[in-house]
Motif scaffolding. Structure first.
Motif, short mmCIF file in Angstrom:
data_model
loop_
_atom_site.label_atom_id
_atom_site.label_comp_id
_atom_site.label_asym_id
_atom_site.label_seq_id
_atom_site.Cartn_x
_atom_site.Cartn_y
_atom_site.Cartn_z
N VAL A 168 0.86 -1.18 0.00
CA VAL A 168 0.00 0.00 0.00
C VAL A 168 0.90 1.23 0.00
CG1 VAL A 168 -1.88 1.22 1.16
CG2 VAL A 168 -1.76 -1.28 1.27
N GLY A 169 0.88 1.98 -1.10
CA GLY A 169 1.77 3.12 -1.26
C GLY A 169 1.47 4.24 -0.28
N SER A 170 2.48 5.06 -0.06
CA SER A 170 2.40 6.15 0.92
C SER A 170 1.23 7.10 0.64
CB SER A 170 3.70 6.95 0.92
OG SER A 170 4.78 6.14 1.32
N ASP A 171 0.68 7.63 1.73
CA ASP A 171 -0.36 8.66 1.68
C ASP A 171 -1.63 8.17 1.00
OD1 ASP A 171 -1.13 11.21 2.51
OD2 ASP A 171 -0.75 12.08 0.53
N SER A 172 -1.92 6.89 1.09
CA SER A 172 -3.16 6.36 0.54
C SER A 172 -4.24 6.29 1.61
CB SER A 172 -2.94 4.95 -0.05
OG SER A 172 -2.08 5.01 -1.16
N THR A 173 -5.50 6.44 1.18
CA THR A 173 -6.63 6.29 2.08
C THR A 173 -7.48 5.12 1.59
OG1 THR A 173 -7.87 7.95 0.81
CG2 THR A 173 -6.70 8.71 2.77
N LEU A 174 -7.80 4.22 2.52
CA LEU A 174 -8.60 3.04 2.21
C LEU A 174 -9.96 3.22 2.87
CD1 LEU A 174 -5.84 0.35 2.91
CD2 LEU A 174 -6.25 1.64 0.80
N VAL A 175 -10.98 3.45 2.06
CA VAL A 175 -12.30 3.80 2.58
C VAL A 175 -13.10 2.51 2.82
CG1 VAL A 175 -14.39 5.14 2.23
CG2 VAL A 175 -12.20 5.99 1.36
N ALA A 176 -13.25 2.15 4.08
CA ALA A 176 -13.93 0.91 4.44
C ALA A 176 -15.45 1.04 4.28
CB ALA A 176 -13.58 0.56 5.89
N PRO A 177 -16.13 -0.10 4.02
CA PRO A 177 -15.57 -1.45 3.92
C PRO A 177 -14.90 -1.67 2.56
CG PRO A 177 -17.93 -1.51 3.57
CD PRO A 177 -17.60 -0.11 3.93
#
Length: 253
Positions: free
Chosen positions: A195-204
């Protein structure tokens, strides 16, 4: 100010009476000092034990080193061969053998498997499970997060309500967006992901095994195994723009 005859002021009674604050503190300090002596007698090295806070229910394996100004609270258990550096606070945690906890970490109601490295300045909130040889680095916060064997989150990340697979690398500044304002949602990241830097993973959301996320991405949909996901605006480069702007505005000394 006069008091009724035979009535002792409350503050004076608390200062010298049975169960006063001073007596309670003295009793607690004595119990903690006895806990430190008990641990040292069993082979634990505690540098400057007078600066440490160690509750009576704490258990530590032989060969572990506790540096000054550490707090081991509640029912915390540390295995053998661990090293806890100064200013860390560990409360109601289970820590296996050969774990390194660097300076100024705050750990609560979490478990850490053998060989893991935590900190410095890491925050493990309740429900965190850190796997064998995993790394949780500086200014990383976890909450109800599980990191598999060898997983790494070394810099400036937030992993909440997350499951991270073995060997996965979480880049600097990664955030799992677990809260929608009403409910919490889970992020699932498979084995061997990047997972590259400064990424946001919007759950779910789920990142399947071996998938990649490009730096600076906002990921809102599941990523298949072995795929690359990029969620960011395309870069535009305008040659000579800066000089043209200065010429329009005039030079400033």
């Amino acid at each position: 100010m006069k008091h009724d005859e035979g009535v002792e002021p409350a503050m004076a009674h608390e200062a010298k009476g049975s169960g006063s604050i001073a007596e309670k503190v003295a009793h607690q300090v004595a119990a903690q000092s006895e806990a430190a002596r008990r641990l040292m007698d069993s082979g634990v090295t505690i540098w400057r034990a007078d600066t440490c806070v160690i509750d009576p229910g704490v258990e530590v394996g032989a060969g572990t080193v506790i540096e000054p100004f550490v707090q081991l609270l509640g029912q915390t258990t540390l295995g053998s061969g661990c090293h806890v550096r100064s200013f860390s606070v560990i409360e109601n945690c289970t820590v296996a053998d050969d774990v390194l906890i660097r300076q100024s970490c705050v750990l609560a109601e979490s478990s850490i498997a053998a060989g893991a490295k935590i900190g410095p300045f890491a925050h493990l909130r309740p429900g965190s499970e850190i796997g064998e040889d995993a790394h949780v680095g500086n200014f990383v916060e976890t909450k109800k997060a599980r990191l598999g064997k060898g997983a790494k989150a070394n810099h400036l990340a937030y992993l909440g309500d997350s499951d991270v697979g073995e060997g996965t690398n979480i880049g600097a500044g990664v955030i799992t967006c677990n809260y929608d304002g009403v409910n919490k949602h889970k992020t699932t990241i498979g084995k061997g992901c990047f997972v590259g830097s400064d990424s946001t993973l919007v759950a779910p959301v789920t990142l399947e095994d071996g998938s990649y996320v490009g730096a600076g991405s906002c990921i809102t949909r599941d990523v298949p195994a072995g795929a690359l996901a990029i969620g960011r605006a395309r870069q535009v480069t305008r040659e000579g723009w800066a000089e043209a702007r200065r010429n329009r505005q005039g030079k400033v000394d």
